[in-house]
Design a protein around this motif. Structure first.
Motif, PDB file in Angstrom:
ATOM      1  N   ASP A 279       0.843  -1.201   0.000  1.00  0.00           N
ATOM      2  CA  ASP A 279       0.000   0.000   0.000  1.00  0.00           C
ATOM      3  C   ASP A 279       0.876   1.247   0.000  1.00  0.00           C
ATOM      4  O   ASP A 279       0.604   2.223  -0.711  1.00  0.00           O
ATOM      5  CB  ASP A 279      -0.930  -0.019   1.212  1.00  0.00           C
ATOM      6  N   VAL A 280       1.930   1.230   0.781  1.00  0.00           N
ATOM      7  CA  VAL A 280       2.851   2.363   0.796  1.00  0.00           C
ATOM      8  C   VAL A 280       3.453   2.572  -0.599  1.00  0.00           C
ATOM      9  O   VAL A 280       3.532   3.698  -1.099  1.00  0.00           O
ATOM     10  CB  VAL A 280       3.963   2.151   1.846  1.00  0.00           C
ATOM     11  N   LEU A 281       3.863   1.482  -1.252  1.00  0.00           N
ATOM     12  CA  LEU A 281       4.463   1.595  -2.581  1.00  0.00           C
ATOM     13  C   LEU A 281       3.484   2.193  -3.591  1.00  0.00           C
ATOM     14  O   LEU A 281       3.848   3.081  -4.381  1.00  0.00           O
ATOM     15  CB  LEU A 281       4.939   0.226  -3.057  1.00  0.00           C
ATOM     16  N   LEU A 282       2.240   1.726  -3.571  1.00  0.00           N
ATOM     17  CA  LEU A 282       1.272   2.218  -4.552  1.00  0.00           C
ATOM     18  C   LEU A 282       0.764   3.618  -4.197  1.00  0.00           C
ATOM     19  O   LEU A 282       0.449   4.407  -5.096  1.00  0.00           O
ATOM     20  CB  LEU A 282       0.118   1.232  -4.704  1.00  0.00           C
ATOM     21  N   MET A 283       0.675   3.934  -2.915  1.00  0.00           N
ATOM     22  CA  MET A 283       0.312   5.311  -2.559  1.00  0.00           C
ATOM     23  C   MET A 283       1.435   6.270  -2.925  1.00  0.00           C
ATOM     24  O   MET A 283       1.179   7.400  -3.373  1.00  0.00           O
ATOM     25  CB  MET A 283      -0.031   5.403  -1.064  1.00  0.00           C
ATOM     26  N   TYR A 284       2.679   5.836  -2.737  1.00  0.00           N
ATOM     27  CA  TYR A 284       3.816   6.667  -3.152  1.00  0.00           C
ATOM     28  C   TYR A 284       3.792   6.868  -4.664  1.00  0.00           C
ATOM     29  O   TYR A 284       4.001   7.996  -5.161  1.00  0.00           O
ATOM     30  CB  TYR A 284       5.123   6.009  -2.717  1.00  0.00           C
TER      31      TYR A 284
ATOM     32  N   HIS B 272      -6.741   0.345 -11.365  1.00  0.00           N
ATOM     33  CA  HIS B 272      -6.761  -1.094 -11.667  1.00  0.00           C
ATOM     34  C   HIS B 272      -5.808  -1.860 -10.746  1.00  0.00           C
ATOM     35  O   HIS B 272      -6.175  -2.889 -10.168  1.00  0.00           O
ATOM     36  CB  HIS B 272      -6.373  -1.304 -13.134  1.00  0.00           C
ATOM     37  N   GLU B 273      -4.590  -1.352 -10.604  1.00  0.00           N
ATOM     38  CA  GLU B 273      -3.592  -2.042  -9.785  1.00  0.00           C
ATOM     39  C   GLU B 273      -4.025  -2.128  -8.329  1.00  0.00           C
ATOM     40  O   GLU B 273      -3.871  -3.163  -7.678  1.00  0.00           O
ATOM     41  CB  GLU B 273      -2.237  -1.328  -9.888  1.00  0.00           C
ATOM     42  N   ARG B 274      -4.586  -1.052  -7.805  1.00  0.00           N
ATOM     43  CA  ARG B 274      -5.021  -1.049  -6.412  1.00  0.00           C
ATOM     44  C   ARG B 274      -6.219  -1.973  -6.206  1.00  0.00           C
ATOM     45  O   ARG B 274      -6.337  -2.638  -5.179  1.00  0.00           O
ATOM     46  CB  ARG B 274      -5.353   0.377  -5.948  1.00  0.00           C
ATOM     47  N   ALA B 275      -7.115  -2.020  -7.177  1.00  0.00           N
ATOM     48  CA  ALA B 275      -8.286  -2.894  -7.047  1.00  0.00           C
ATOM     49  C   ALA B 275      -7.867  -4.345  -6.902  1.00  0.00           C
ATOM     50  O   ALA B 275      -8.453  -5.095  -6.096  1.00  0.00           O
ATOM     51  CB  ALA B 275      -9.203  -2.721  -8.259  1.00  0.00           C
ATOM     52  N   LEU B 276      -6.870  -4.772  -7.645  1.00  0.00           N
ATOM     53  CA  LEU B 276      -6.438  -6.169  -7.595  1.00  0.00           C
ATOM     54  C   LEU B 276      -5.583  -6.460  -6.360  1.00  0.00           C
ATOM     55  O   LEU B 276      -5.730  -7.510  -5.729  1.00  0.00           O
ATOM     56  CB  LEU B 276      -5.656  -6.525  -8.859  1.00  0.00           C
ATOM     57  N   GLU B 277      -4.700  -5.542  -6.026  1.00  0.00           N
ATOM     58  CA  GLU B 277      -3.807  -5.775  -4.890  1.00  0.00           C
ATOM     59  C   GLU B 277      -4.563  -5.770  -3.566  1.00  0.00           C
ATOM     60  O   GLU B 277      -4.231  -6.527  -2.644  1.00  0.00           O
ATOM     61  CB  GLU B 277      -2.701  -4.713  -4.873  1.00  0.00           C
ATOM     62  N   PHE B 278      -5.620  -4.935  -3.460  1.00  0.00           N
ATOM     63  CA  PHE B 278      -6.276  -4.748  -2.164  1.00  0.00           C
ATOM     64  C   PHE B 278      -7.752  -5.141  -2.168  1.00  0.00           C
ATOM     65  O   PHE B 278      -8.521  -4.649  -1.348  1.00  0.00           O
ATOM     66  CB  PHE B 278      -6.138  -3.286  -1.718  1.00  0.00           C
ATOM     67  N   ALA B 279      -8.150  -6.015  -3.075  1.00  0.00           N
ATOM     68  CA  ALA B 279      -9.553  -6.450  -3.087  1.00  0.00           C
ATOM     69  C   ALA B 279      -9.961  -6.973  -1.711  1.00  0.00           C
ATOM     70  O   ALA B 279      -9.235  -7.755  -1.094  1.00  0.00           O
ATOM     71  CB  ALA B 279      -9.747  -7.547  -4.137  1.00  0.00           C
ATOM     72  N   PHE B 280     -11.097  -6.486  -1.222  1.00  0.00           N
ATOM     73  CA  PHE B 280     -11.697  -6.927   0.044  1.00  0.00           C
ATOM     74  C   PHE B 280     -10.831  -6.606   1.269  1.00  0.00           C
ATOM     75  O   PHE B 280     -10.934  -7.263   2.296  1.00  0.00           O
ATOM     76  CB  PHE B 280     -12.008  -8.437   0.012  1.00  0.00           C
ATOM     77  N   GLU B 281      -9.993  -5.592   1.164  1.00  0.00           N
ATOM     78  CA  GLU B 281      -9.163  -5.175   2.299  1.00  0.00           C
ATOM     79  C   GLU B 281      -9.557  -3.804   2.826  1.00  0.00           C
ATOM     80  O   GLU B 281      -8.804  -3.185   3.579  1.00  0.00           O
ATOM     81  CB  GLU B 281      -7.682  -5.178   1.898  1.00  0.00           C
TER      82      GLU B 281
ATOM     83  N   ASP C 276     -12.848   3.889  -0.106  1.00  0.00           N
ATOM     84  CA  ASP C 276     -12.104   5.101   0.237  1.00  0.00           C
ATOM     85  C   ASP C 276     -11.363   5.638  -0.985  1.00  0.00           C
ATOM     86  O   ASP C 276     -11.270   6.858  -1.183  1.00  0.00           O
ATOM     87  CB  ASP C 276     -11.110   4.814   1.363  1.00  0.00           C
ATOM     88  N   ASP C 277     -10.840   4.741  -1.815  1.00  0.00           N
ATOM     89  CA  ASP C 277     -10.137   5.174  -3.020  1.00  0.00           C
ATOM     90  C   ASP C 277     -11.085   5.891  -3.978  1.00  0.00           C
ATOM     91  O   ASP C 277     -10.807   7.018  -4.410  1.00  0.00           O
ATOM     92  CB  ASP C 277      -9.501   3.976  -3.729  1.00  0.00           C
TER      93      ASP C 277
END
Length: 495
Positions: free
Chosen positions: A376-381, A428-437, A442-443
């Protein structure tokens, strides 16, 4: 008549501690801090309802629940007086008050070790900020309470502006980051760290579009070299993978600690379980209550891109039960269990379906809830870099996360994207990495999709529950029970 002096009777119960008799020793301070963590185990926090409130409104999750509290959460139909809002409000404000009790009293306690005192104070600041982070995200217009009820003398607080609340959240996370250690011994795993405070501080800046400040904090976490992506994505959602190098902060659950009584919303007892009811809530029937299910959209999103080995994205099989050869859940074949529902999609992430148990119906999962992961830190950065005009470096950080699941290296392609194209790719990347988390709603909220007619139409196509969304219901209503007892509270727009 026989009279006596007023001090004849001692009305204090010697068996019950008070604020005056407590807060004397270092151990009192430690127990006070531990009590703040306990607040994360309530049904209104991460025993169950917080995950539901975070997930169900996203386009990756739907609620087919027969319980209207659950199904109405997902379809934005919760009104002024349901236990979803009441328990979220009660439990998270309980955490704020417990943190305030520590902060009100810790300066008056003599400590032999100043570093130990700083650590405990840092934990209290971090946990106050964390509770307020979720409260303002859920309700937007909340009272900003910085003293315990006893010390403030203010039993009917007014609502602060969201800006005032976010400013305090940022200050608390920042102050905590300067007091907290970078890590702990095994006996104290799960406590707040400097990295956790910095990561949530960066996230708070990001939620308020303060991209340059957010980027600095995320880079500080990255440059610490403390955290890494684990090679197996699925380890982030099992008991065996708890507190791994990717975990920045997680709520510690255990089937071995405490008793077996589920702790709902009450004064905690020694026989309370330290477990979570997420698994039974999310698990597909007949193994759980099927209160949550993946949307068809997120299922298809996982299948858009094959790995370099021409395989389906491995995050799909970690996250979702579906009809593929050899799919098993709770020791049974998917094809046999759902012979008449071959298009069934079930929640797998954070479940115990591979652990040998036959179902989740004892309500006692021991899987820790990961609130902040390094990915999450990597993708938010990466998102901050894109907003600051550095799409090339943004592409590199996106690819770091893709590499873990062996997706093709597209960093050169991504580097040529426009800022708008990169925003779509990050979505797209965040949806797959953090599905159901608990991140997706919020995004899409902070990206402004709910106010964009084209994006709102897209969301309705992803998840029909968005058909009943109306402006204002991106936030929950202030519980009616709170408004009735506090004349200074005003209801949120849209209700």
């Amino acid at each position: 008549m026989i009279s006596c002096k007023s001090d004849f009777l001692d009305l204090a119960n010697p068996n019950v501690q008070t604020s005056e008799s407590y807060w004397k020793t270092e151990d009192d301070a430690l127990k006070g801090v531990n009590a703040i963590y306990q607040g994360l185990y309530y049904d209104g926090t991460f025993l169950r309802f917080a995950q539901c409130a975070l997930d169900f409104r996203g386009d990756d999750t739907m609620s087919p629940s027969t319980w209207d509290v659950m199904s109405n959460t997902g379809s934005f139909k919760l009104f002024n007086n349901t236990i979803m809002q009441e328990w979220l409000w009660t439990a998270f404000f309980g955490g704020v008050n417990r943190a305030n009790l520590v902060l009100d009293n810790i300066e008056n306690i003599p400590f032999k070790d100043q570093n130990y005192k700083n650590r405990l104070k840092g934990e209290a600041l971090y946990l106050r900020a964390l509770n307020n982070f979720y409260l303002v995200s859920f309700f937007n217009n909340i009272p900003l309470i910085l003293k315990s009820y006893k010390n403030s003398g203010e039993y009917f607080p007014s609502q602060a502006t969201p800006e005032e609340t976010w400013t305090q959240i940022m200050k608390d996370f920042d102050d905590a980051s300067k007091l907290l250690p970078s890590g702990y011994s095994n006996a104290d795993l799960g406590r707040a760290t400097k990295g956790a405070a910095l990561a949530f501080l960066g996230k708070s800046y990001l939620f308020n579009k303060r991209y340059a400040e957010a980027a600095l904090k995320f880079k500080e976490v990255i440059d610490s070299k403390i955290y890494n992506l684990v090679s197996n994505y699925g380890e982030n959602f099992t008991e065996s993978g708890e507190n791994n190098p990717e975990s920045i902060f997680e709520v510690q659950f255990s089937r071995e600690a405490g008793g077996t009584t589920i702790g709902w919303v009450d004064v905690p007892n020694a026989d309370w379980s330290k477990t979570t009811a997420r698994a039974v809530t999310y698990a597909p029937a007949p193994f759980g209550w099927n209160d949550a299910a993946p949307t068809k959209w997120i299922f298809e999103e996982f299948k858009k891109e094959k790995t370099i080995e021409d395989q389906v994205d491995p995050r799909l099989k970690v996250s979702i039960y579906y009809n593929y050869p050899d799919c098993k859940l709770y020791g049974q074949s998917f094809q046999q269990v759902y012979a008449n529902e071959t298009d069934k999609l079930g929640m797998k992430k954070y479940g115990n379906g591979d652990s040998g148990v036959i179902d989740e119906k004892d309500w006692r999962s021991g899987i820790n809830e990961r609130l902040m992961r390094y990915s999450d830190v990597l993708l938010m950065y990466a998102e901050c870099l894109n907003e600051l005009g550095n799409t090339g470096l943004c592409a590199d950080y996106i690819q770091k996360v893709r590499n873990r699941v062996k997706l093709p290296d597209r960093s050169t392609e991504f580097a040529g994207f426009t800022q708008a194209q990169m925003r779509e790719q990050l979505s797209h990347e965040r949806a797959l990495e953090f599905a159901f988390e608990g991140h997706r709603f919020d995004d899409i909220h902070r990206w402004g999709w709910l106010k964009d007619p084209l994006k709102l139409t897209e969301l309705k196509q992803h998840d029909a529950e968005f058909n009943s969304y109306v402006q204002g219901r991106e936030f929950f209503s202030i519980p009616q029970a709170e408004i009735q007892v506090n004349p200074n509270l005003r209801q949120n727009p849209g209700y």
